[in-house]
Scaffold this active site. Structure first.
Site, PDB file in Angstrom:
ATOM      1  N   HIS A  36      -6.672  24.039  21.487  1.00 20.29           N
ATOM      2  CA  HIS A  36      -7.839  23.479  21.847  1.00 20.29           C
ATOM      3  C   HIS A  36      -7.395  21.987  22.446  1.00 20.29           C
ATOM      4  O   HIS A  36      -8.394  21.553  23.262  1.00 20.29           O
ATOM      5  CB  HIS A  36      -8.201  22.711  20.167  1.00 20.29           C
ATOM      6  CG  HIS A  36      -8.442  24.084  19.154  1.00 20.29           C
ATOM      7  ND1 HIS A  36      -7.670  24.360  18.238  1.00 20.29           N
ATOM      8  CD2 HIS A  36      -9.583  24.812  19.358  1.00 20.29           C
ATOM      9  CE1 HIS A  36      -8.232  25.128  17.237  1.00 20.29           C
ATOM     10  NE2 HIS A  36      -9.332  25.635  18.272  1.00 20.29           N
ATOM     11  N   ASP A  55      -9.094  34.349  23.486  1.00 22.53           N
ATOM     12  CA  ASP A  55     -10.144  35.288  22.916  1.00 22.53           C
ATOM     13  C   ASP A  55     -10.889  35.828  24.187  1.00 22.53           C
ATOM     14  O   ASP A  55     -11.890  35.351  24.498  1.00 22.53           O
ATOM     15  CB  ASP A  55     -11.103  34.365  22.099  1.00 22.53           C
ATOM     16  CG  ASP A  55     -10.204  33.827  20.967  1.00 22.53           C
ATOM     17  OD1 ASP A  55     -10.113  34.556  19.925  1.00 22.53           O
ATOM     18  OD2 ASP A  55      -9.939  32.720  20.914  1.00 22.53           O
ATOM     19  N   SER A  78      -3.093  29.577  17.062  1.00 21.01           N
ATOM     20  CA  SER A  78      -4.168  30.062  16.523  1.00 21.01           C
ATOM     21  C   SER A  78      -4.333  29.503  15.228  1.00 21.01           C
ATOM     22  O   SER A  78      -3.390  29.157  14.379  1.00 21.01           O
ATOM     23  CB  SER A  78      -4.090  31.702  16.137  1.00 21.01           C
ATOM     24  OG  SER A  78      -5.163  31.815  15.238  1.00 21.01           O
TER      25      SER A  78
HETATM   26  P1  AMP Z   1     -11.642  28.352  17.827  1.00 20.74           P
HETATM   27  O1  AMP Z   1     -11.672  27.197  17.057  1.00 20.74           O
HETATM   28  O2  AMP Z   1     -10.366  29.264  17.238  1.00 20.74           O
HETATM   29  O3  AMP Z   1     -12.777  29.101  18.000  1.00 20.74           O
HETATM   30  O4  AMP Z   1     -11.155  28.333  19.271  1.00 20.74           O
HETATM   31  C1  AMP Z   1     -11.820  27.473  20.020  1.00 20.74           C
HETATM   32  C2  AMP Z   1     -11.555  27.564  21.439  1.00 20.74           C
HETATM   33  O5  AMP Z   1     -10.100  27.510  21.755  1.00 20.74           O
HETATM   34  C3  AMP Z   1     -11.831  29.083  21.901  1.00 20.74           C
HETATM   35  O6  AMP Z   1     -12.486  29.036  23.159  1.00 20.74           O
HETATM   36  C4  AMP Z   1     -10.433  29.731  21.952  1.00 20.74           C
HETATM   37  O7  AMP Z   1     -10.497  30.776  22.689  1.00 20.74           O
HETATM   38  C5  AMP Z   1      -9.741  28.543  22.414  1.00 20.74           C
HETATM   39  N1  AMP Z   1      -8.314  28.838  21.787  1.00 20.74           N
HETATM   40  C6  AMP Z   1      -7.797  29.156  20.616  1.00 20.74           C
HETATM   41  N2  AMP Z   1      -6.360  29.462  20.508  1.00 20.74           N
HETATM   42  C7  AMP Z   1      -5.979  28.985  21.942  1.00 20.74           C
HETATM   43  C8  AMP Z   1      -4.826  29.163  22.658  1.00 20.74           C
HETATM   44  N3  AMP Z   1      -3.838  29.483  21.820  1.00 20.74           N
HETATM   45  N4  AMP Z   1      -4.737  28.915  23.829  1.00 20.74           N
HETATM   46  C9  AMP Z   1      -5.719  28.481  24.494  1.00 20.74           C
HETATM   47  N5  AMP Z   1      -7.054  28.569  23.983  1.00 20.74           N
HETATM   48  C10 AMP Z   1      -7.276  28.943  22.845  1.00 20.74           C
END
Ligand code: AMP
Length: 270
Positions: free
Chosen positions: A36, A149, A184
């Site tokens: 994030h 994702d 994650s």
């Molecule tokens: P989330 O809070 O899991 O919905 O993720 C929010 C954003 O962060 C989404 O665009 C995800 O693809 C991105 N994201 C989550 N994990 C990672 C990671 N390890 N590396 C880069 N971006 C990430």
């Protein structure tokens, strides 16, 4: 950093800047980690105003998934966002996004099916709808997503093109821990033993990439690695076209936890 919870408040906060200053939006579900943070930093570097949304979107969780136990730590998230120079943190309640009577949904048809779409019925309908609503509220110049994702990025890219949304989609590389596991929010669910088993996922994708580069079958090579890890059950291993790129994507279950990851086999991502 200002924290706002209503659509009226975020619109009011952005109104004085519209047209004069560029706006970057990072949509998230919170429980911030370095993935994030990489999106927040890119958004800050490329725009005058950095907006982050923090919303655990109920409509993208299928029945029986982890909506209720999804990690939530709004105070820590606010501190992380403030530290990263975010200007506005938009943290609405579910009723703000889905008011009584809500019945308008966006469906990205073909890209929203297969892989995650098959495994999680309704998932991408929920993702596309909330993203369109966030884009409509914030009206960002650029929106930031993670390649972690990959199918989600492809779905949002299609949404932006199909509906001629006036924003630039930026997709940033996956941030990993030193041991290779993609960061994650769901990694918090893993015990030490489960985490060791979960490492089969990046290992399998690396084996798939190596096989592909040697002219072999990446899916077969990755599946073979996953089959050799008794602590992880493969949900799927498959290739996915992501605009100009092809990625090898996989999902596994380790205990109660479902993890996804992917690696780019060739081409450029958006
Ligand atoms: P989330 O809070 O899991 O919905 O993720 C929010 C954003 O962060 C989404 O665009 C995800 O693809 C991105 N994201 C989550 N994990 C990672 C990671 N390890 N590396 C880069 N971006 C990430």
């Amino acid at each position: 950093m200002k924290i706002v919870e209503s659509i009226a408040d975020i619109r009011a906060a952005l109104a004085p800047h519209r047209g004069a200053r560029s706006i970057g939006l990072v949509p998230t579900m919170g429980a911030f980690h370095a993935g994030h943070v990489s999106l927040m930093r890119a958004s800050r570097a490329e725009n005058d105003m950095a907006v982050v949304s923090l919303f655990v979107n109920p409509s993208q969780f299928a029945a029986g998934e982890d909506l209720d136990r999804y990690p939530r730590d709004p105070a820590r998230d606010a501190a992380v966002a403030a530290e990263e120079g975010v200007d506005l943190l938009f943290a609405p309640a579910a009723a703000e996004i889905y008011p009584a009577g809500f019945q308008t949904w966006v469906e990205v048809e073909r890209l929203g099916r297969g892989l995650e779409g098959d495994a999680r019925p309704g998932h991408f309908r929920g993702v596309a709808t909330v993203c369109l609503k966030l884009f409509s509220i914030v009206r960002p110049d650029r929106a930031y997503f993670g390649l972690k994702d990959a199918q989600q990025a492809a779905v949002v890219d299609r949404l932006v093109r199909d509906l001629a949304l006036e924003l630039e989609l930026r997709v940033l590389p996956t941030v990993r821990d030193a041991d290779g596991l993609a960061l994650s929010s769901r990694n918090a669910y893993l015990s030490a033993g489960e985490r060791a088993a979960a490492l089969a996922l990046p290992r399998a994708l690396a084996a798939g990439l190596e096989a592909y580069e040697d002219g072999g079958d990446p899916v077969e090579a990755a599946a073979a690695v996953l089959a050799g890890e008794p602590g992880a059950a493969a949900d799927y291993v498959d290739t996915l076209a992501l605009n100009g790129a092809t990625v090898l994507a996989a999902a596994i279950r380790v205990g109660e936890t479902r993890l996804i990851d992917n690696v780019v086999l060739e081409g450029d991502t958006p």
